[in-house]
Design a protein around this motif. Structure first.
Motif, PDB file in Angstrom:
ATOM      1  N   ASP A 231     -75.452 -74.685  61.817  1.00 15.34           N
ATOM      2  CA  ASP A 231     -74.423 -73.981  62.072  1.00 15.34           C
ATOM      3  C   ASP A 231     -73.164 -74.695  61.988  1.00 15.34           C
ATOM      4  N   LEU A 232     -73.038 -75.868  62.538  1.00 20.48           N
ATOM      5  CA  LEU A 232     -71.673 -76.791  62.438  1.00 20.48           C
ATOM      6  C   LEU A 232     -71.278 -76.717  61.164  1.00 20.48           C
ATOM      7  N   ALA A 233     -72.379 -77.150  60.281  1.00 21.93           N
ATOM      8  CA  ALA A 233     -72.028 -77.420  58.829  1.00 21.93           C
ATOM      9  C   ALA A 233     -71.594 -76.182  58.126  1.00 21.93           C
ATOM     10  N   LYS A 234     -72.121 -75.043  58.616  1.00 16.92           N
ATOM     11  CA  LYS A 234     -71.634 -73.691  57.895  1.00 16.92           C
ATOM     12  C   LYS A 234     -70.398 -73.514  58.398  1.00 16.92           C
ATOM     13  N   VAL A 235     -69.800 -73.479  59.810  1.00 15.42           N
ATOM     14  CA  VAL A 235     -68.793 -73.339  60.198  1.00 15.42           C
ATOM     15  C   VAL A 235     -67.549 -74.172  59.560  1.00 15.42           C
ATOM     16  N   ASN A 236     -68.102 -75.554  59.586  1.00 11.84           N
ATOM     17  CA  ASN A 236     -67.099 -76.614  58.968  1.00 11.84           C
ATOM     18  C   ASN A 236     -66.907 -76.076  57.447  1.00 11.84           C
ATOM     19  N   PHE A 237     -67.930 -75.759  56.794  1.00 10.24           N
ATOM     20  CA  PHE A 237     -67.578 -75.495  55.449  1.00 10.24           C
ATOM     21  C   PHE A 237     -66.557 -74.257  55.400  1.00 10.24           C
ATOM     22  N   ASN A 238     -66.773 -73.331  56.232  1.00 14.52           N
ATOM     23  CA  ASN A 238     -65.879 -72.023  56.000  1.00 14.52           C
ATOM     24  C   ASN A 238     -64.368 -72.347  56.332  1.00 14.52           C
ATOM     25  N   VAL A 239     -64.210 -73.227  57.455  1.00 11.66           N
ATOM     26  CA  VAL A 239     -62.931 -74.041  57.809  1.00 11.66           C
ATOM     27  C   VAL A 239     -62.404 -74.510  56.642  1.00 11.66           C
ATOM     28  N   VAL A 240     -63.006 -75.520  56.096  1.00  9.83           N
ATOM     29  CA  VAL A 240     -62.514 -76.249  54.761  1.00  9.83           C
ATOM     30  C   VAL A 240     -62.209 -75.328  53.719  1.00  9.83           C
ATOM     31  N   GLN A 241     -63.041 -74.256  53.520  1.00  7.71           N
ATOM     32  CA  GLN A 241     -62.888 -73.666  52.278  1.00  7.71           C
ATOM     33  C   GLN A 241     -61.558 -72.653  52.600  1.00  7.71           C
ATOM     34  N   SER A 242     -61.342 -72.255  53.863  1.00  7.58           N
ATOM     35  CA  SER A 242     -60.134 -71.475  54.103  1.00  7.58           C
ATOM     36  C   SER A 242     -58.909 -72.199  53.772  1.00  7.58           C
ATOM     37  N   VAL A 243     -58.797 -73.637  54.137  1.00  6.81           N
ATOM     38  CA  VAL A 243     -57.806 -74.427  53.811  1.00  6.81           C
ATOM     39  C   VAL A 243     -57.460 -74.704  52.144  1.00  6.81           C
ATOM     40  N   LEU A 244     -58.841 -74.946  51.555  1.00 12.97           N
ATOM     41  CA  LEU A 244     -58.821 -74.776  50.027  1.00 12.97           C
ATOM     42  C   LEU A 244     -58.238 -73.792  49.395  1.00 12.97           C
ATOM     43  N   GLN A 245     -58.362 -72.362  50.192  1.00 16.28           N
ATOM     44  CA  GLN A 245     -57.813 -71.124  49.482  1.00 16.28           C
ATOM     45  C   GLN A 245     -56.504 -71.169  49.612  1.00 16.28           C
ATOM     46  N   ARG A 246     -56.020 -71.665  50.775  1.00  9.36           N
ATOM     47  CA  ARG A 246     -54.374 -71.533  51.180  1.00  9.36           C
ATOM     48  C   ARG A 246     -53.760 -72.508  50.060  1.00  9.36           C
ATOM     49  N   ASP A 247     -54.374 -73.581  49.836  1.00 10.29           N
ATOM     50  CA  ASP A 247     -53.897 -74.764  48.921  1.00 10.29           C
ATOM     51  C   ASP A 247     -54.110 -73.973  47.296  1.00 10.29           C
ATOM     52  N   LEU A 248     -55.105 -73.274  47.013  1.00 12.96           N
ATOM     53  CA  LEU A 248     -55.308 -72.853  45.656  1.00 12.96           C
ATOM     54  C   LEU A 248     -54.008 -71.588  45.425  1.00 12.96           C
ATOM     55  N   LYS A 249     -53.813 -71.018  46.682  1.00 19.90           N
ATOM     56  CA  LYS A 249     -52.744 -69.734  46.577  1.00 19.90           C
ATOM     57  C   LYS A 249     -51.640 -70.362  46.201  1.00 19.90           C
ATOM     58  N   LYS A 250     -51.397 -71.410  46.767  1.00 20.47           N
ATOM     59  CA  LYS A 250     -49.781 -72.166  46.787  1.00 20.47           C
ATOM     60  C   LYS A 250     -49.850 -72.559  45.338  1.00 20.47           C
ATOM     61  N   ILE A 251     -50.770 -73.152  44.808  1.00 14.58           N
ATOM     62  CA  ILE A 251     -50.712 -73.890  43.307  1.00 14.58           C
ATOM     63  C   ILE A 251     -50.797 -72.958  42.418  1.00 14.58           C
ATOM     64  N   SER A 252     -51.217 -71.934  42.504  1.00 15.16           N
ATOM     65  CA  SER A 252     -51.317 -70.824  41.576  1.00 15.16           C
ATOM     66  C   SER A 252     -50.112 -70.137  41.630  1.00 15.16           C
ATOM     67  N   ARG A 253     -49.442 -70.191  42.620  1.00 14.73           N
ATOM     68  CA  ARG A 253     -47.919 -69.363  42.644  1.00 14.73           C
ATOM     69  C   ARG A 253     -47.142 -70.309  41.873  1.00 14.73           C
ATOM     70  N   TRP A 254     -47.135 -71.672  42.154  1.00 20.48           N
ATOM     71  CA  TRP A 254     -46.299 -72.521  41.389  1.00 20.48           C
ATOM     72  C   TRP A 254     -46.587 -72.520  39.894  1.00 20.48           C
ATOM     73  N   TRP A 255     -47.807 -72.607  39.514  1.00 17.27           N
ATOM     74  CA  TRP A 255     -48.115 -72.291  38.201  1.00 17.27           C
ATOM     75  C   TRP A 255     -47.500 -71.316  37.486  1.00 17.27           C
ATOM     76  N   LYS A 256     -47.527 -70.188  38.159  1.00 18.29           N
ATOM     77  CA  LYS A 256     -47.043 -68.894  37.565  1.00 18.29           C
ATOM     78  C   LYS A 256     -45.630 -68.819  37.417  1.00 18.29           C
ATOM     79  N   ASP A 257     -44.859 -69.345  38.631  1.00 20.38           N
ATOM     80  CA  ASP A 257     -43.483 -69.448  38.605  1.00 20.38           C
ATOM     81  C   ASP A 257     -43.045 -70.430  37.774  1.00 20.38           C
ATOM     82  N   LEU A 258     -43.616 -71.462  37.459  1.00 21.68           N
ATOM     83  CA  LEU A 258     -43.341 -72.297  36.229  1.00 21.68           C
ATOM     84  C   LEU A 258     -43.233 -71.849  34.870  1.00 21.68           C
TER      85      LEU A 258
END
Length: 569
Positions: A231-258
């Motif tokens: 359960d800890l591994a599952k929760v940790n995966f979801n926490v990390v994935q949420s951070v990665l999704q936030r990062d991906l949204k930022k970089i995709s906005r930057w790429w589009k704006d470029l």
């Protein structure tokens, strides 16, 4: 020169399948994140009891727990507990009365792998008890009845150093026996063990990006570890994935704006794949800025790669390379607009990254950073120009000449120097100066070779069909009058040999450079294995099911099936 526009080549890259709107829709809710984090803290406390519950003399149970924790991506939560066990193990193994090492192949190989992975000095002589001493070969009578032990021996063999003959023999022996055992396991429907054997033979743990393997490990490990850890591994995966999704949204906005990709019809639009590479280098939630920065760099590497491989004439590429080498836009005056746009984007990104590093890492002056970043871009483009000339001239160089240039054109040095600047602080100015003036650092050079060789194994056929530059496969085929299959086997042997050198630089002696940088750089080689394991991870998207599934698994789909919260505790 601009009159050549009508005769440009095309690589026929498929359009990007990851739509901007879809990427911007990714994110866990604030409530989900709060619940994940609260759940994680509770589960960490429960999981700590697993270490306390392991019997003091049950070394196998303790090591299997550590191995599971590492494979589940949870080792950062239990650093003290892991260190306590491994410190004691490293002392006990040297004791001649520690008989379990001599009796148990599984324990012996697992001990060797974990100790070496975690930086302890450990000798290959641990395995002598399982060998016939006169022939220095492993004895089937002592090993072949223990399939799990053979899997561990196979995994341990990939942490061997140069000239460690026992580890070489361990690899030959375990590979042969596991390949012959696999059909029998399937016949007897021992599916769990067969799956473990197949997974190991596909790619050893040491060559994998550990985070990319976590979901598979959760499925495998849930049958052998407690609910709290899964359960800890599952929760940790979801926490990390949420951070990665936030990062991906930022970089995709930057790429589009470029707006660069809309004005370049010859290059690949691969923002998600580029981001996944940066994830493979550093997964920690504290590395968000680093991942976004590295994604920008990888995107520019892809654009420049296509400028040299697809778009530019040799005359244009000479001017373009000089402009980047001198960082002087005057060389671009006669070049077509797309090449000017590429240069301007590279200039802006390099200046932006220099300032970011200065602010984040406390460098005294961004001028300390920027010249080094500019230099590695210049070196990269010079190497790309050499390959473009080989291609246009129809020349196949010697393998040695190809790899000397190819280690630079692999782009590994570009990523490594940006990474070094990003993780080094102002307190290590003397070491920084020494390192940055020597971009042929042995570890970087060997990782660059892995990137180049893995790239060639995965893409040589497609690139030859497009009429692009020679590969190590083609060079060896010509030099040794070999078939393509023989050449691929030879190159795979080179990859294994280079990894031994990397192991020497990681495990043979304490590294002179920061541990964090060593880990990031070594992960570059692992990302290369992942990226080119089933072809070209940057080329097509629709037909490369492995990479598409991996992106969906790691960046889009969270893990479900958490056990209900026990409200009584």
């Amino acid at each position: 020169m601009t009159n050549q526009l009508d005769s440009r080549r095309s690589a026929n890259y498929k359009p990007n399948i990851w739509e901007y709107g879809f990427l911007q829709s990714l994110s866990a809710t604030d409530q989900d994140m709060k619940e994940y984090e609260l759940r994680a803290e509770k589960l960490k406390e429960e999981a700590k009891f697993l270490f306390a519950e392991a019997a003091a003399d049950d070394w196998v149970a303790k090591l299997e727990l550590i191995d599971s924790v590492r494979k589940l991506g949870l080792d950062s939560f239990f650093e003290d507990e892991i260190k306590e066990v491994l410190d004691a193990l490293s002392i006990s193994i040297g004791d001649s009365s520690f008989h379990i090492v001599k009796r148990n192949l599984h324990f012996c190989a697992l001990s060797f792998r974990l100790l070496r992975q975690c930086g302890y000095r450990v000798s290959q002589d641990m395995f002598i008890e399982f060998m016939d001493k006169p022939t220095r070969s492993f004895m089937e009578s002592k090993c072949c009845g223990d399939v799990l032990g053979l899997v561990e021996l196979f995994e341990a063999s990939y942490l061997g150093l140069k000239d460690e003959d026992i580890m070489e023999e361990a690899n030959r022996f375990s590979t042969r026996v596991l390949k012959s055992s696999y059909p029998r396991l399937l016949l007897h429907r021992n599916n769990d063990l067969a799956e473990r054997v197949a997974h190991a033979l596909e790619l050893p743990i040491h060559w994998r990006v550990r985070w990319f393997d976590v979901k598979w490990q959760i499925k495998v490990q849930k049958k052998k570890v407690g609910r709290a850890l899964i359960d800890l591994a599952k929760v940790n995966f979801n926490v990390v994935q949420s951070v990665l999704q936030r990062d991906l949204k930022k970089i995709s906005r930057w790429w589009k704006d470029l707006g660069l990709i809309e004005r370049l019809d010859f290059t690949r639009d691969r923002v998600v794949e580029s981001f996944l590479c940066s994830v493979g280098l550093a997964i920690g939630t504290e590395f968000s800025g680093f991942r976004i920065r590295l994604t920008k760099i990888i995107l520019m590497i892809l654009v420049l790669d296509d400028v040299y491989d697809v778009y530019g004439s040799i005359e244009e590429l000479h001017h373009f390379t000089t402009a980047i080498d001198k960082w002087n836009a005057r060389e671009l005056e006669e070049l077509p607009e797309p090449m000017k746009l590429c240069f301007q984007a590279l200039t802006d990104i390099t200046e932006e990254i220099s300032v970011e590093i200065q602010n984040e890492r406390g460098w005294d002056d961004d001028k300390q950073v920027q010249p080094h970043l500019q230099r590695v871009w210049g070196d990269f483009c010079q190497a790309m120009l050499v390959e473009a000339k080989w291609c246009r001239d129809g020349r196949t160089p010697s393998l040695k000449e190809y790899l000397t240039n190819g280690s630079v054109s692999s782009s590994g040095t570009v990523i490594a120097v940006h990474s070094f600047c990003s993780v080094s602080s102002s307190s290590s100015s003397e070491m920084k100066s020494s390192f940055l003036e020597k971009s042929d650092h042995d570890l970087i050079h060997n990782v660059c070779l892995i990137i180049r060789l893995c790239n060639d194994v995965g893409t040589s056929k497609v690139e030859q069909e497009r009429g692009e530059a020679a590969s190590s496969i083609a060079c060896y085929m010509r030099e040794a009058d070999a078939t393509e299959e023989e050449a691929k086997d030879y190159v795979k042997g080179l990859i294994a040999g280079v990894w031994k050198k990397i192991n020497e630089q990681c495990f043979g002696q304490p590294p002179a450079t920061p541990r964090r940088f060593v880990d990031i750089t070594t992960n570059m080689a692992r990302v290369a294995h992942n990226l080119y394991q089933d072809g070209d991870g940057f080329g097509g998207q629709d037909h490369k099911r492995h990479h598409k599934k991996q992106i969906l698994s790691l960046l889009v789909h969270p893990l479900s099936g958490l056990s209900p919260v026990d409200r009584s505790k």
